[in-house]
Motif scaffolding. Structure first.
Motif, PDB file in Angstrom:
ATOM      1  N   VAL A 107      40.191  40.791  44.233  1.00 48.99           N
ATOM      2  CA  VAL A 107      40.628  40.022  45.411  1.00 48.99           C
ATOM      3  C   VAL A 107      40.029  38.625  45.320  1.00 48.99           C
ATOM      4  O   VAL A 107      38.811  38.467  45.256  1.00 48.99           O
ATOM      5  N   HIS A 108      40.879  37.605  45.341  1.00 54.16           N
ATOM      6  CA  HIS A 108      40.430  36.233  45.099  1.00 54.16           C
ATOM      7  C   HIS A 108      39.952  35.539  46.369  1.00 54.16           C
ATOM      8  O   HIS A 108      39.842  36.151  47.436  1.00 54.16           O
ATOM      9  N   GLY A 109      39.686  34.227  46.254  1.00 56.71           N
ATOM     10  CA  GLY A 109      39.074  33.476  47.337  1.00 56.71           C
ATOM     11  C   GLY A 109      40.046  32.746  48.248  1.00 56.71           C
ATOM     12  O   GLY A 109      41.266  32.899  48.154  1.00 56.71           O
ATOM     13  N   ILE A 110      39.505  31.894  49.096  1.00 58.40           N
ATOM     14  CA  ILE A 110      40.267  31.280  50.174  1.00 58.40           C
ATOM     15  C   ILE A 110      41.225  30.202  49.702  1.00 58.40           C
ATOM     16  O   ILE A 110      42.307  30.025  50.248  1.00 58.40           O
ATOM     17  N   THR A 111      40.861  29.477  48.652  1.00 60.19           N
ATOM     18  CA  THR A 111      41.645  28.316  48.240  1.00 60.19           C
ATOM     19  C   THR A 111      42.581  28.610  47.084  1.00 60.19           C
ATOM     20  O   THR A 111      43.715  28.134  47.053  1.00 60.19           O
ATOM     21  N   THR A 112      42.127  29.366  46.130  1.00 55.19           N
ATOM     22  CA  THR A 112      42.877  29.568  44.893  1.00 55.19           C
ATOM     23  C   THR A 112      43.846  30.737  45.000  1.00 55.19           C
ATOM     24  O   THR A 112      43.622  31.665  45.786  1.00 55.19           O
ATOM     25  N   PRO A 113      44.919  30.734  44.221  1.00 53.18           N
ATOM     26  CA  PRO A 113      45.708  31.970  44.047  1.00 53.18           C
ATOM     27  C   PRO A 113      44.951  32.905  43.115  1.00 53.18           C
ATOM     28  O   PRO A 113      43.893  32.562  42.594  1.00 53.18           O
ATOM     29  N   CYS A 114      45.484  34.092  42.884  1.00 52.07           N
ATOM     30  CA  CYS A 114      44.737  35.086  42.116  1.00 52.07           C
ATOM     31  C   CYS A 114      44.612  34.724  40.644  1.00 52.07           C
ATOM     32  O   CYS A 114      43.838  35.352  39.926  1.00 52.07           O
ATOM     33  N   ILE A 115      45.320  33.684  40.186  1.00 54.64           N
ATOM     34  CA  ILE A 115      45.176  33.264  38.796  1.00 54.64           C
ATOM     35  C   ILE A 115      43.739  32.862  38.494  1.00 54.64           C
ATOM     36  O   ILE A 115      43.304  32.908  37.336  1.00 54.64           O
ATOM     37  N   ALA A 116      42.959  32.487  39.519  1.00 56.65           N
ATOM     38  CA  ALA A 116      41.556  32.123  39.311  1.00 56.65           C
ATOM     39  C   ALA A 116      40.766  33.275  38.708  1.00 56.65           C
ATOM     40  O   ALA A 116      39.759  33.055  38.028  1.00 56.65           O
ATOM     41  N   LEU A 117      41.203  34.506  38.947  1.00 54.65           N
ATOM     42  CA  LEU A 117      40.539  35.681  38.384  1.00 54.65           C
ATOM     43  C   LEU A 117      41.303  36.237  37.186  1.00 54.65           C
ATOM     44  O   LEU A 117      41.037  37.346  36.736  1.00 54.65           O
ATOM     45  N   GLY A 118      42.243  35.441  36.657  1.00 53.01           N
ATOM     46  CA  GLY A 118      43.019  35.893  35.511  1.00 53.01           C
ATOM     47  C   GLY A 118      42.176  36.114  34.273  1.00 53.01           C
ATOM     48  O   GLY A 118      42.386  37.081  33.534  1.00 53.01           O
ATOM     49  N   GLY A 119      41.218  35.231  34.017  1.00 49.79           N
ATOM     50  CA  GLY A 119      40.348  35.403  32.858  1.00 49.79           C
ATOM     51  C   GLY A 119      39.532  36.671  32.956  1.00 49.79           C
ATOM     52  O   GLY A 119      39.367  37.404  31.967  1.00 49.79           O
ATOM     53  N   LEU A 120      39.019  36.962  34.160  1.00 51.21           N
ATOM     54  CA  LEU A 120      38.249  38.187  34.382  1.00 51.21           C
ATOM     55  C   LEU A 120      39.140  39.412  34.210  1.00 51.21           C
ATOM     56  O   LEU A 120      38.718  40.422  33.605  1.00 51.21           O
ATOM     57  N   ALA A 121      40.366  39.349  34.728  1.00 48.50           N
ATOM     58  CA  ALA A 121      41.279  40.482  34.599  1.00 48.50           C
ATOM     59  C   ALA A 121      41.593  40.771  33.136  1.00 48.50           C
ATOM     60  O   ALA A 121      41.571  41.933  32.701  1.00 48.50           O
ATOM     61  N   HIS A 122      41.897  39.746  32.363  1.00 45.67           N
ATOM     62  CA  HIS A 122      42.159  39.934  30.935  1.00 45.67           C
ATOM     63  C   HIS A 122      40.947  40.539  30.227  1.00 45.67           C
ATOM     64  O   HIS A 122      41.091  41.435  29.377  1.00 45.67           O
ATOM     65  N   ALA A 123      39.759  40.043  30.564  1.00 42.98           N
ATOM     66  CA  ALA A 123      38.540  40.541  29.916  1.00 42.98           C
ATOM     67  C   ALA A 123      38.291  42.005  30.254  1.00 42.98           C
ATOM     68  O   ALA A 123      37.803  42.773  29.405  1.00 42.98           O
ATOM     69  N   LEU A 124      38.627  42.425  31.471  1.00 47.51           N
ATOM     70  CA  LEU A 124      38.469  43.830  31.853  1.00 47.51           C
ATOM     71  C   LEU A 124      39.479  44.711  31.125  1.00 47.51           C
ATOM     72  O   LEU A 124      39.149  45.830  30.706  1.00 47.51           O
ATOM     73  N   VAL A 125      40.710  44.219  30.973  1.00 47.16           N
ATOM     74  CA  VAL A 125      41.707  44.981  30.221  1.00 47.16           C
ATOM     75  C   VAL A 125      41.259  45.131  28.770  1.00 47.16           C
ATOM     76  O   VAL A 125      41.434  46.198  28.150  1.00 47.16           O
ATOM     77  N   ASP A 126      40.661  44.082  28.210  1.00 48.62           N
ATOM     78  CA  ASP A 126      40.122  44.166  26.852  1.00 48.62           C
ATOM     79  C   ASP A 126      39.093  45.287  26.726  1.00 48.62           C
ATOM     80  O   ASP A 126      38.913  45.857  25.641  1.00 48.62           O
ATOM     81  N   ARG A 127      38.440  45.613  27.837  1.00 49.89           N
ATOM     82  CA  ARG A 127      37.416  46.656  27.851  1.00 49.89           C
ATOM     83  C   ARG A 127      37.972  47.992  28.305  1.00 49.89           C
ATOM     84  O   ARG A 127      37.218  48.901  28.643  1.00 49.89           O
ATOM     85  N   GLY A 128      39.288  48.111  28.335  1.00 53.75           N
ATOM     86  CA  GLY A 128      39.928  49.397  28.599  1.00 53.75           C
ATOM     87  C   GLY A 128      40.277  49.685  30.037  1.00 53.75           C
ATOM     88  O   GLY A 128      40.628  50.828  30.366  1.00 53.75           O
ATOM     89  N   CYS A 129      40.230  48.683  30.912  1.00 63.04           N
ATOM     90  CA  CYS A 129      40.480  48.906  32.334  1.00 63.04           C
ATOM     91  C   CYS A 129      41.951  48.696  32.698  1.00 63.04           C
ATOM     92  O   CYS A 129      42.682  47.958  32.031  1.00 63.04           O
ATOM     93  N   ARG A 130      42.366  49.344  33.745  1.00 62.64           N
ATOM     94  CA  ARG A 130      43.648  49.094  34.403  1.00 62.64           C
ATOM     95  C   ARG A 130      43.352  48.153  35.570  1.00 62.64           C
ATOM     96  O   ARG A 130      42.547  48.473  36.459  1.00 62.64           O
ATOM     97  N   VAL A 131      43.953  46.958  35.599  1.00 63.95           N
ATOM     98  CA  VAL A 131      43.617  45.986  36.631  1.00 63.95           C
ATOM     99  C   VAL A 131      44.810  45.700  37.527  1.00 63.95           C
ATOM    100  O   VAL A 131      45.968  45.827  37.121  1.00 63.95           O
ATOM    101  N   MET A 132      44.502  45.309  38.756  1.00 61.59           N
ATOM    102  CA  MET A 132      45.507  44.870  39.707  1.00 61.59           C
ATOM    103  C   MET A 132      44.962  43.648  40.428  1.00 61.59           C
ATOM    104  O   MET A 132      43.793  43.609  40.829  1.00 61.59           O
ATOM    105  N   LEU A 133      45.802  42.622  40.572  1.00 60.91           N
ATOM    106  CA  LEU A 133      45.502  41.444  41.363  1.00 60.91           C
ATOM    107  C   LEU A 133      46.693  41.171  42.269  1.00 60.91           C
ATOM    108  O   LEU A 133      47.815  41.594  41.981  1.00 60.91           O
ATOM    109  N   PHE A 134      46.460  40.455  43.348  1.00 65.13           N
ATOM    110  CA  PHE A 134      47.572  40.022  44.194  1.00 65.13           C
ATOM    111  C   PHE A 134      47.188  38.704  44.856  1.00 65.13           C
ATOM    112  O   PHE A 134      46.010  38.405  45.054  1.00 65.13           O
TER     113      PHE A 134
END
Length: 403
Positions: A107-134
């Protein structure tokens, strides 16, 4: 009555005299225009539409694929995009990664869209996780319900809408539960959600979370700016939009200064040098947070409204959210008291930047420890408030280790 008669006589004489007619008409026109402007600024702001549409509906239909690829926030910036219809408007959700991997909702912050956490999401998928952002309501490609306050009730409902739209089971006995990660305002949202639905979560990770910001840290100017009725809504909207377009701060705000509106607007934005090395989207490696935020201001009809409503009603200040944190702390205390020997204790993981000008370490640690009844662990990075979008590999490593 005498004054009225004299005024009528003066106007009649003036209009009859060609020499005085033009100056009078000019003055009258200027006064009339000024009156309309003042009336428009000070009249209550009412949205005729219950839902303010995102660029998904207002802009994308007119763009070609080539034009979409040139946007600061292309519609396919992240994998697994879907648009979820709801009574509150359409919600943009992204979901990808191994279907049998540990589930992580960001869940992202007040100003940015969820793309701000896109790098973190990709890195978690690299580690075998299923991720969801909105995208939170009013950000990115999510619509904005204009007739409801952006508070913990609305945001908790939005989380449930996103979860229920998945082809996989994220809730229920067979789901295996999920890790909830919230950044900045998203941290306050995640805490509120966890306090009501703790049984759905395997763990809670808060990145520079709001929710315990002391009221004493907010400047008088910001209190004045976001107190409804003290300033014309339309004028305030124009001021906020102008400040948002200004881009990131050139240098961090000194910790000795109190928070003002500009800090809340810009602290989530990395410096230009940091933005240049971000890879938030692997499909579009040139995407950066400052450009995406500027694009939102100009193209999302509900963005400024969403920001202002979140500032007023969202889970930010301790005076509004302390009971929420205490409720979660009480749950964890009971849970840990039933934990048998050898099992790890249930804790809230709180990660922050040492140089954060909004979430102050020396205030957060004692306040969160007290509110959560000691059920918290902390980790700090040599960074500011924007660290989840610049140190995403390190943050992903930490999260993957606790899953």
């Amino acid at each position: 009555m005498a004054l009225y008669s004299q005024t009528v006589d003066f106007l009649s004489d003036s209009l009859a005299n060609p020499r005085s007619r033009l100056p009078l008409l000019a003055a009258t026109g200027a006064s009339f225009t000024l009156g309309l402007l003042i009336r428009s600024l000070f009249s209550p702001t009412e949205h005729r539409e219950a839902v303010l549409l995102s660029p998904r509906a207002s802009l994308l239909p007119s763009l070609s694929d080539a034009e979409n690829r040139k946007l600061p926030l292309p519609k396919d910036a992240l994998p697994g995009a879907r648009d979820v219809l709801s009574p509150y408007g359409s919600v943009r959700v992204y979901e990808w990664g191994p279907e049998d991997g540990p589930k992580v909702l960001l869940v992202h912050g007040i100003t940015t869209p969820c793309i701000a956490l896109g790098g973190l999401a990709h890195a978690l998928v690299d580690r075998g996780c299923r991720v969801m952002l909105f995208d939170l309501f009013g950000r990115g490609y999510s619509d904005c319900p204009a007739d409801l306050p952006q508070d913990e009730r609305l945001f908790s409902t939005q989380i449930l809408l996103a979860l229920s739209s998945s082809p996989l089971a994220w809730t229920g006995a067979e789901s295996g539960k999920f890790c909830l990660v919230g950044y900045s305002l998203g941290g306050g949202i995640a805490t509120a959600f966890a306090s009501f639905f703790p049984q759905l979560l395997s763990s809670l990770v808060l990145l520079a979370p709001s929710g315990l910001v002391r009221d004493s840290q907010i400047s008088f100017k910001s209190h004045l700016l976001y107190s409804r009725g003290l300033m014309p809504e339309r004028l305030l909207s124009l001021m906020v939009a102008r400040r948002l377009r200004a881009g990131p701060l050139v240098s961090p705000k000194p910790k000795s200064e109190k928070l003002n509106a500009a800090d809340a607007l810009t602290e989530e934005l990395p410096s230009q040098s940091a933005a240049a090395v971000q890879i938030l989207s692997r499909e579009y490696p040139n995407i950066n947070v400052p450009a995406a935020v500027a694009w939102q201001v100009n193209n999302h009809a509900g963005f400024v409204h969403a920001f202002m409503s979140s500032m007023r009603h969202g889970p930010i200040l301790a005076q509004r959210q302390r009971n929420t944190w205490t409720r979660l702390g009480n749950y964890l205390t009971v849970k840990n008291s039933a934990t048998t020997d050898g099992q790890p204790a249930h804790k809230v993981h709180i990660l922050c930047g040492i140089n954060d000008a909004i979430i102050i370490r020396d205030e957060l640690v004692p306040d969160a420890t007290a509110a959560l009844g000691g059920n918290a662990v902390f980790k700090f990075y040599e960074a500011g408030h924007e660290f989840p979008s610049t140190k995403y590999e390190e943050v992903a490593t930490y999260i993957s280790e606790i899953l």
